[in-house]
Design a protein around this motif. Structure first.
Motif, short mmCIF file in Angstrom:
data_model
loop_
_atom_site.label_atom_id
_atom_site.label_comp_id
_atom_site.label_asym_id
_atom_site.label_seq_id
_atom_site.Cartn_x
_atom_site.Cartn_y
_atom_site.Cartn_z
N THR A 70 32.65 11.54 -17.62
CA THR A 70 32.73 12.39 -18.81
C THR A 70 31.41 12.35 -19.56
OG1 THR A 70 33.51 10.65 -20.32
CG2 THR A 70 35.21 11.87 -19.08
N MET A 71 31.14 13.42 -20.30
CA MET A 71 29.90 13.46 -21.08
C MET A 71 29.85 12.32 -22.09
SD MET A 71 28.04 15.76 -19.81
CE MET A 71 26.73 15.69 -21.01
N LYS A 72 31.00 12.01 -22.68
CA LYS A 72 31.05 10.91 -23.65
C LYS A 72 30.61 9.61 -23.00
CE LYS A 72 34.11 8.75 -26.97
NZ LYS A 72 35.04 7.69 -26.85
N GLU A 73 31.13 9.33 -21.81
CA GLU A 73 30.76 8.10 -21.10
C GLU A 73 29.29 8.12 -20.72
OE1 GLU A 73 34.56 6.60 -18.59
OE2 GLU A 73 33.90 8.66 -18.15
N TYR A 74 28.79 9.27 -20.29
CA TYR A 74 27.38 9.36 -19.91
C TYR A 74 26.48 9.03 -21.10
CZ TYR A 74 29.10 11.96 -15.81
OH TYR A 74 29.77 12.36 -14.68
#
Length: 145
Positions: A70-74
């Motif tokens: 996910t973008m959040k995790e990235y």
């Protein structure tokens, strides 16, 4: 699979996803005398980034890891920053040079961990990535010298 290697591989996956987006930003927004050269070069780099994203995620899966996705995790996991949207052409090149140096440094850590874990395919993947980025750093540094 060693937990530490899983964390380092996910950090690299995050870095490449941030770079992929940053390179698109630079590709679309570069202006000035360097437009034609850099527009094409940034496209080449984001194509390369897309390949690394897939290779790293698939490598993680094949050795029993779980790739973040996910973008959040990235953004939480990456050690490089996303584009701020106001960079000039020279700053874009300088930023990429520094980002590539960061990924090179962290790739060395992945290589060492993989070798300690007798995981030659992972080490080989990152040796190839490192070699490519070292050449990019040399060329980008020469470009802005």
């Amino acid at each position: 699979m060693a937990q530490q290697l899983n964390v380092k591989l996910n950090k690299q996956l995050a870095n490449w996803n941030v770079l992929y987006t940053k390179l698109h930003n630079y590709h679309w927004y570069v202006k000035g005398n360097d437009f034609f050269v850099l527009h094409e070069k940034f496209e080449e780099y984001y194509g390369e980034a897309a390949g690394y994203i897939d290779e790293i995620a698939e490598r993680l899966l094949s050795i029993g890891g779980q790739p973040i996705a996910t973008m959040k995790e990235y953004l939480e996991s990456a050690s490089i920053e996303e584009a701020n949207g106001v960079e000039q052409a020279r700053n874009m090149v300088q930023n990429l040079t520094e980002d590539f140096k960061t990924v090179i440094k962290e790739s060395k850590e992945v290589i060492e961990l993989a070798e300690d874990d007798n995981d030659q395919p992972t080490a080989d993947l990152f040796i190839g990535i490192r070699a490519s980025l070292e050449k990019h750093v040399w060329m980008l540094s020469a470009y802005i010298a």
